[in-house]
Design an enzyme around this catalytic site. Sequence first.
Site, PDB file in Angstrom:
ATOM      1  N   TYR A 142      39.500  36.911  56.166  1.00 41.88           N
ATOM      2  CA  TYR A 142      39.897  37.864  57.872  1.00 41.88           C
ATOM      3  C   TYR A 142      40.167  37.053  58.638  1.00 41.88           C
ATOM      4  O   TYR A 142      40.339  37.066  60.180  1.00 41.88           O
ATOM      5  CB  TYR A 142      38.411  38.722  58.271  1.00 41.88           C
ATOM      6  CG  TYR A 142      38.083  39.655  58.130  1.00 41.88           C
ATOM      7  CD1 TYR A 142      38.341  39.673  56.231  1.00 41.88           C
ATOM      8  CD2 TYR A 142      37.748  40.725  58.565  1.00 41.88           C
ATOM      9  CE1 TYR A 142      38.459  41.521  56.224  1.00 41.88           C
ATOM     10  CE2 TYR A 142      37.985  42.521  58.758  1.00 41.88           C
ATOM     11  CZ  TYR A 142      37.572  42.833  57.242  1.00 41.88           C
ATOM     12  OH  TYR A 142      37.765  43.453  56.649  1.00 41.88           O
ATOM     13  N   LYS A 192      35.575  36.258  43.351  1.00 46.70           N
ATOM     14  CA  LYS A 192      36.437  35.937  41.845  1.00 46.70           C
ATOM     15  C   LYS A 192      36.615  34.097  41.452  1.00 46.70           C
ATOM     16  O   LYS A 192      37.655  34.136  41.914  1.00 46.70           O
ATOM     17  CB  LYS A 192      37.563  36.800  42.614  1.00 46.70           C
ATOM     18  CG  LYS A 192      37.543  38.012  43.010  1.00 46.70           C
ATOM     19  CD  LYS A 192      37.791  38.981  41.381  1.00 46.70           C
ATOM     20  CE  LYS A 192      39.514  38.294  40.515  1.00 46.70           C
ATOM     21  NZ  LYS A 192      39.110  39.370  39.401  1.00 46.70           N
ATOM     22  N   ASP A 225      35.637  42.301  41.129  1.00 44.46           N
ATOM     23  CA  ASP A 225      36.228  43.910  40.614  1.00 44.46           C
ATOM     24  C   ASP A 225      35.228  44.326  39.417  1.00 44.46           C
ATOM     25  O   ASP A 225      35.378  45.529  39.158  1.00 44.46           O
ATOM     26  CB  ASP A 225      37.421  43.162  39.869  1.00 44.46           C
ATOM     27  CG  ASP A 225      37.334  42.191  38.216  1.00 44.46           C
ATOM     28  OD1 ASP A 225      36.211  41.645  38.948  1.00 44.46           O
ATOM     29  OD2 ASP A 225      37.961  42.478  38.069  1.00 44.46           O
ATOM     30  N   ASP A 249      33.636  44.199  52.591  1.00 47.60           N
ATOM     31  CA  ASP A 249      34.773  45.190  52.604  1.00 47.60           C
ATOM     32  C   ASP A 249      35.212  46.185  52.446  1.00 47.60           C
ATOM     33  O   ASP A 249      34.374  47.737  52.759  1.00 47.60           O
ATOM     34  CB  ASP A 249      35.780  44.630  54.001  1.00 47.60           C
ATOM     35  CG  ASP A 249      36.735  45.799  54.698  1.00 47.60           C
ATOM     36  OD1 ASP A 249      36.324  46.494  55.473  1.00 47.60           O
ATOM     37  OD2 ASP A 249      37.709  46.007  54.554  1.00 47.60           O
ATOM     38  N   ASP A 253      32.846  50.063  51.524  1.00 46.42           N
ATOM     39  CA  ASP A 253      33.330  51.297  51.627  1.00 46.42           C
ATOM     40  C   ASP A 253      33.012  52.281  49.844  1.00 46.42           C
ATOM     41  O   ASP A 253      31.956  53.104  50.177  1.00 46.42           O
ATOM     42  CB  ASP A 253      34.512  51.263  51.898  1.00 46.42           C
ATOM     43  CG  ASP A 253      35.041  51.488  52.981  1.00 46.42           C
ATOM     44  OD1 ASP A 253      34.240  51.248  53.980  1.00 46.42           O
ATOM     45  OD2 ASP A 253      35.929  51.644  53.392  1.00 46.42           O
TER      46      ASP A 253
END
Length: 368
Positions: A142, A192, A225, A249, A253
């Site tokens: 970000y 990751k 993932d 983020d 959600d």
Amino acid sequence: MSNPSLLILAGDGIGPEVMAEVSKIIDWFGANRGLNFDVSHDLVGGAAYDAHGVPLADETMAHAQEVDAVLLGAVGGPKYDDLDFSVKPERGLLRLRKEMDLFANLRPAQCFDALADFSSLKREVVAGLDIMIVRELTSGSYFGEPRGIFEENGERVGINTQRYTESEIDRVARAAFDLARKRAGRVCSMEKANVMESGILWREVVQAVHDADYADIELSHMYADNGGMQLVRNPKQFDVIVTDNLFGDLLSDVAAMLTGSLGMLPSASLGAPMENGRPKALYEPVHGSAPDIAGQGKANPSACILSFAMALRYSFDEGAEADRLEAAVEKVLADGVRTADLMQTDGGTPASTSQMGDAVIAALDASL
Ligand code: IPM
Ligand code: MG
């Protein structure tokens, strides 16, 4: 001693409507529990752009640095879609997060029993769900440099940089471990590390913080993932999840939708302690400005109300009062008072935003 101070930035879309219900709740705690706050109001997002040409005025930023906690509604809307990137409503929120250095974003995903059938997953997968996502909020892709859209070999290239320092990872890991100590004592860290160096460092530092100071906590690591997949497959395996800004983020959600409605989820964004010992703090619902229903009295104020409950708990050390407010919201839902987002298709007339707020007040009265 003066009262603790709150800055309310209601923002855009449904922000002002849901925040109006929070104001009633704040007044209730003043009148009934002796918890008085000095409340001030200001603009953020598109509302600030309309008034000042910027999504957060410098004076508002300075004021946010001084108060004990900021309560934010929501920012953004289609009216502002064509604005230059630098003055988009979201930039106001990102500026607050960055300049207040709110590095630990707490996003609880709890499934209220009365709402378990609203989840897209089976009731038994989500009923009783209680997880906490700790999202790093001030760094990573970000904010990393270089960033921008550049010319290269006759075409444009868009660049963002994933970047984490050891100290940035260290402090958010500690926030997650501290929370886990007050919960079920388990932390799962997601990155990751299989493809990203920043992920390798993330995993190393989280493990080192654990081994040095939090050996009592059960720590596991997961590729992000797989984390997304596991959140949908079996979310109750998790207690606290700690992850970076971008993965957080996305994963928050996903976790939000497990609980049935985005209209239920609060968040706290916390920074370092101030001189008075309270952390720098901003509280906001996870949902956005919902322009499609703005101004119609349809919005669910629960997420914003529950964000104030988080303020009671994390800024003002009023855990019992936070419990009281959360129980009041839960009771209202169990009694079947529901805004439109929480109605079955044949479910009768939905409650309006203010009816929902009033029902929470009535449940608070009943709690005395
Ligand atoms: C969130 C939102 C924000 C983010 C936007 C509004 C800038 O999606 O808080 O999750 O991407 O962080
Ligand atoms: Mg988001």
